[in-house]
Design an enzyme around this catalytic site. Structure first.
Site, PDB file in Angstrom:
ATOM      1  N   HIS A   1      18.656  42.193 -27.412  1.00 52.58           N
ATOM      2  CA  HIS A   1      18.217  43.547 -27.026  1.00 52.58           C
ATOM      3  C   HIS A   1      19.255  44.527 -27.597  1.00 52.58           C
ATOM      4  O   HIS A   1      19.557  44.489 -28.780  1.00 52.58           O
ATOM      5  CB  HIS A   1      18.099  43.573 -25.495  1.00 52.58           C
ATOM      6  CG  HIS A   1      17.366  44.733 -24.903  1.00 52.58           C
ATOM      7  ND1 HIS A   1      16.655  45.646 -25.635  1.00 52.58           N
ATOM      8  CD2 HIS A   1      17.245  45.139 -23.598  1.00 52.58           C
ATOM      9  CE1 HIS A   1      16.124  46.549 -24.822  1.00 52.58           C
ATOM     10  NE2 HIS A   1      16.472  46.269 -23.577  1.00 52.58           N
TER      11      HIS A   1
ATOM     12  N   HIS B   1      10.903  42.177 -34.073  1.00 53.29           N
ATOM     13  CA  HIS B   1      10.644  42.935 -32.845  1.00 53.29           C
ATOM     14  C   HIS B   1       9.409  42.379 -32.168  1.00 53.29           C
ATOM     15  O   HIS B   1       8.466  41.966 -32.856  1.00 53.29           O
ATOM     16  CB  HIS B   1      10.437  44.431 -33.155  1.00 53.29           C
ATOM     17  CG  HIS B   1      10.556  45.290 -31.943  1.00 53.29           C
ATOM     18  ND1 HIS B   1       9.486  45.538 -31.116  1.00 53.29           N
ATOM     19  CD2 HIS B   1      11.624  45.906 -31.397  1.00 53.29           C
ATOM     20  CE1 HIS B   1       9.902  46.291 -30.111  1.00 53.29           C
ATOM     21  NE2 HIS B   1      11.190  46.524 -30.252  1.00 53.29           N
TER      22      HIS B   1
ATOM     23  N   ASP C   1      18.364  48.561 -34.516  1.00 52.68           N
ATOM     24  CA  ASP C   1      19.798  48.228 -34.522  1.00 52.68           C
ATOM     25  C   ASP C   1      20.350  47.947 -35.909  1.00 52.68           C
ATOM     26  O   ASP C   1      21.561  47.777 -36.067  1.00 52.68           O
ATOM     27  CB  ASP C   1      20.041  47.014 -33.614  1.00 52.68           C
ATOM     28  CG  ASP C   1      19.715  47.330 -32.169  1.00 52.68           C
ATOM     29  OD1 ASP C   1      20.171  48.380 -31.690  1.00 52.68           O
ATOM     30  OD2 ASP C   1      19.006  46.546 -31.523  1.00 52.68           O
TER      31      ASP C   1
HETATM   32  N1  CMC Z   1      15.674  36.102 -37.902  1.00 55.17           N
HETATM   33  C1  CMC Z   1      14.990  34.964 -38.240  1.00 55.17           C
HETATM   34  N2  CMC Z   1      13.835  34.585 -37.673  1.00 55.17           N
HETATM   35  C2  CMC Z   1      13.329  35.375 -36.720  1.00 55.17           C
HETATM   36  C3  CMC Z   1      13.971  36.564 -36.319  1.00 55.17           C
HETATM   37  C4  CMC Z   1      15.182  36.915 -36.941  1.00 55.17           C
HETATM   38  N3  CMC Z   1      15.838  38.016 -36.592  1.00 55.17           N
HETATM   39  N4  CMC Z   1      13.246  37.162 -35.338  1.00 55.17           N
HETATM   40  C5  CMC Z   1      12.184  36.373 -35.138  1.00 55.17           C
HETATM   41  N5  CMC Z   1      12.220  35.287 -35.982  1.00 55.17           N
HETATM   42  C6  CMC Z   1      11.196  34.233 -36.106  1.00 55.17           C
HETATM   43  C7  CMC Z   1      11.273  33.253 -34.952  1.00 55.17           C
HETATM   44  O1  CMC Z   1      12.140  32.173 -35.253  1.00 55.17           O
HETATM   45  C8  CMC Z   1       9.834  32.830 -34.822  1.00 55.17           C
HETATM   46  O2  CMC Z   1       9.560  31.919 -35.860  1.00 55.17           O
HETATM   47  P1  CMC Z   1       8.497  30.715 -35.630  1.00 55.17           P
HETATM   48  O3  CMC Z   1       7.168  31.369 -35.429  1.00 55.17           O
HETATM   49  O4  CMC Z   1       8.585  29.874 -36.859  1.00 55.17           O
HETATM   50  O5  CMC Z   1       8.969  29.975 -34.402  1.00 55.17           O
HETATM   51  C9  CMC Z   1       9.047  34.110 -35.130  1.00 55.17           C
HETATM   52  O6  CMC Z   1       9.921  34.867 -35.986  1.00 55.17           O
HETATM   53  C10 CMC Z   1       8.694  34.944 -33.905  1.00 55.17           C
HETATM   54  O7  CMC Z   1       9.915  35.201 -33.194  1.00 55.17           O
HETATM   55  P2  CMC Z   1      10.052  35.264 -31.611  1.00 55.17           P
HETATM   56  O8  CMC Z   1      11.456  34.921 -31.246  1.00 55.17           O
HETATM   57  O9  CMC Z   1       8.959  34.455 -30.977  1.00 55.17           O
HETATM   58  O10 CMC Z   1       9.750  36.800 -31.359  1.00 55.17           O
HETATM   59  P3  CMC Z   1      10.040  37.616 -30.028  1.00 55.17           P
HETATM   60  O11 CMC Z   1       9.062  38.710 -30.014  1.00 55.17           O
HETATM   61  O12 CMC Z   1      10.070  36.704 -28.860  1.00 55.17           O
HETATM   62  O13 CMC Z   1      11.539  38.151 -30.243  1.00 55.17           O
HETATM   63  C11 CMC Z   1      13.353  39.494 -30.987  1.00 55.17           C
HETATM   64  C12 CMC Z   1      11.838  39.408 -30.708  1.00 55.17           C
HETATM   65  C13 CMC Z   1      13.731  40.932 -31.266  1.00 55.17           C
HETATM   66  C14 CMC Z   1      14.123  39.013 -29.750  1.00 55.17           C
HETATM   67  C15 CMC Z   1      13.678  38.608 -32.208  1.00 55.17           C
HETATM   68  O14 CMC Z   1      13.002  39.088 -33.344  1.00 55.17           O
HETATM   69  C16 CMC Z   1      15.183  38.530 -32.480  1.00 55.17           C
HETATM   70  O15 CMC Z   1      15.869  37.685 -31.883  1.00 55.17           O
HETATM   71  N6  CMC Z   1      15.732  39.405 -33.375  1.00 55.17           N
HETATM   72  C17 CMC Z   1      17.166  39.477 -33.612  1.00 55.17           C
HETATM   73  C18 CMC Z   1      17.847  40.268 -32.513  1.00 55.17           C
HETATM   74  C19 CMC Z   1      17.583  41.754 -32.609  1.00 55.17           C
HETATM   75  O16 CMC Z   1      17.697  42.351 -33.671  1.00 55.17           O
HETATM   76  N7  CMC Z   1      17.278  42.374 -31.471  1.00 55.17           N
HETATM   77  C20 CMC Z   1      17.026  43.834 -31.384  1.00 55.17           C
HETATM   78  C21 CMC Z   1      15.614  44.143 -31.047  1.00 55.17           C
HETATM   79  S1  CMC Z   1      15.168  45.875 -31.260  1.00 55.17           S
HETATM   80  C22 CMC Z   1      16.148  46.772 -30.172  1.00 55.17           C
HETATM   81  C23 CMC Z   1      15.995  46.420 -28.742  1.00 55.17           C
HETATM   82  O17 CMC Z   1      14.926  46.071 -28.266  1.00 55.17           O
HETATM   83  O18 CMC Z   1      16.972  46.555 -28.038  1.00 55.17           O
END
Ligand code: CMC
Length: 432
Positions: free
Chosen positions: A267, A309, A366
């Site tokens: 987050h 996201h 971010d």
């Molecule tokens: N790098 C590599 N792979 C990723 C990433 C990433 N940053 N984000 C998602 N994926 C992949 C994930 O491994 C999954 O792949 P598969 O379908 O093969 O299993 C797919 O994309 C879907 O990901 P998810 O984890 O199910 O998606 P989510 O909606 O649950 O998570 C997230 C969203 C933001 C937590 C995630 O994208 C992440 O961890 N990003 C990095 C951390 C980040 O930048 N966070 C800030 C978010 S925006 C500001 C805020 O909200 O505060």
């Protein structure tokens, strides 16, 4: 609301009709409130990706088109035409302030900006290496001990006062966490400065060298705080609403929960993690392809921080604005940051990669903000504190909306129990 209904069939038999709700942007939702009563079943939705937890009038975002609006106003316009306090007022009160309202609000924020002197002693007792987010969370909830919320006589007036105190004092607390970290004396707020100018003065002014907040920094900070000010039902806002739903009317404790939720690297903590990641790539020779390959490797927990996201399946509009602010600020300050070059190369490489394309992974808010904070001489572990300051009016607006929501109930999800079935407790001598 619409007259349309969705029929629910189980094993070929119709068991009920689900009402279909339509929001002001024509998005549809199944109203499952009577589902369990009528079918005995619950829904299963880990991470609440398909669950609408409330009706809200605050923020609209379209993750497919990359649209973000606060109270109907596009984020791009608010950034250009307003300062942070006007946007905070908009989120909290529902309309943009008139000139008179704006002036009155500034006076109120000034009046409530000081911290009780006994609270200052708390800061002094933290170890030097304490993360400022832990201090921020603790101090926010501590405000409820020093500034009691007495809702017995005129609850609305009292809540108004609490909101103003929080908006003003969080800035003082945030600045004190920085001074504590530096081992410097605290600097109190001053009425002659704007909200952001005041914060910068509390951070950087010195007893030995004259200091005047840089207008480029003030402008950038206003924009950054607006960029973070709300994002509908994200993790920290949901935490704020959930704590609020337990009752008691303690806004300080709900906000403190929001701060704790925001701290996590998935987050708001991602802004600090992005800079750590870019620095690591830089120190490792600048090979962005290597980072992209690691992020794709399912056997490696490494992810590209600042990418992906839950809602945006296109470029996050905040990332686009963040990149523009970043380039503008660095140019205005005459700074050339090698991390910006790495970030731009990393973005380009990831966006061309099938893994990222197939999963609709784009830079999020971010990705570029840390480079701006760096240019303003703010240390990395303060970035999420700044995100908290920005998100505060959003948290407050949601908490206030929850209080007046006719459908509000205590937040209490259900579960699918996968543990052991009933069994008896063995005597201690018979246990393995
Ligand atoms: N790098 C590599 N792979 C990723 C990433 C990433 N940053 N984000 C998602 N994926 C992949 C994930 O491994 C999954 O792949 P598969 O379908 O093969 O299993 C797919 O994309 C879907 O990901 P998810 O984890 O199910 O998606 P989510 O909606 O649950 O998570 C997230 C969203 C933001 C937590 C995630 O994208 C992440 O961890 N990003 C990095 C951390 C980040 O930048 N966070 C800030 C978010 S925006 C500001 C805020 O909200 O505060």
């Amino acid at each position: 609301m619409s007259n349309r209904k969705a029929e629910v069939f189980i094993d070929g038999n119709k068991v009920m009709d689900l009402p279909i709700l339509i929001d002001t942007m024509e998005n549809e939702a199944l109203d499952i409130r009577d589902l369990r009563k009528q079918t005995g079943m619950i829904t299963y939705d880990p991470g609440f990706g398909n669950t609408g937890s409330c009706q809200s009038q605050i923020t609209y975002l379209d993750g497919e088109k990359g649209i973000l609006r606060y109270r109907g106003y596009p984020i791009e316009e608010l950034i250009e035409k307003c300062d942070f306090i006007e946007v905070a007022y908009l989120l909290i009160h529902g309309h943009l302030p008139s000139k008179a309202e704006r002036e009155r609000y500034t006076q109120l924020l000034n009046r409530h900006s000081l911290l009780h002197v006994d609270m200052q002693s708390f800061f002094r007792r933290y170890p030097e290496h304490a993360h400022p987010m832990s201090i921020l969370a603790a101090m926010s909830v501590s405000l409820s001990s020093f500034y009691e919320i007495n809702v017995d006589e005129d609850p609305e007036l009292e809540i108004d006062l609490t909101v103003t105190r929080l908006m003003s004092k969080i800035r003082t607390i945030a600045a004190f966490t920085y001074r504590k970290m530096r081992g410097s004396d605290f600097v109190n707020p001053r009425h002659e400065y704007s909200y952001c100018g005041n914060f910068l003065n509390m951070l950087f002014s010195s007893p030995v060298v004259p200091y005047e907040p840089n207008p480029v920094h003030i402008k950038a900070l206003n924009k950054l705080l607006i960029l973070h000010a709300d994002h509908e039902q994200n993790c920290s806002t949901t935490a704020v609403r959930l704590v609020g739903s337990a009752g008691g009317g303690n806004l300080y404790s709900a906000v403190s929960a929001g701060i704790c939720a925001l701290w996590g690297p998935r987050h708001g903590g991602a802004n600090q993690a992005v800079i750590d990641m870019l620095q690591q790539i830089h120190d490792d020779g600048g090979d962005v392809q290597k980072a992209v390959d690691r992020a794709k490797d399912k056997n490696d927990p490494y992810r590209l921080m600042g990418f992906g996201h839950r809602v945006y399946k296109t470029y996050d509009p905040r990332a686009k604005i963040g990149r523009e602010i970043c380039e503008e600020v660095l140019a205005d300050l005459g700074i050339k940051d090698p991390l910006l070059e790495i970030a731009e190369k990393l973005e380009e490489t990831a966006l061309q990669d099938d893994y990222f394309k197939e999963r609709f992974l784009y830079p999020n808010v971010d990705f570029y903000t840390g480079i701006i904070f760096r240019a303003m001489n703010i240390p990395t572990n303060m970035y999420t504190v700044l995100f908290s300051m920005g998100r505060l009016p959003g948290w407050i607006a949601h908490w206030l909306e929850w209080r007046h929501d006719p459908f509000e109930r205590i937040g209490r999800p259900r579960q699918l129990y996968m543990g052991p079935t009933a069994r008896s407790v063995p005597h201690i001598d018979e246990r393995e």
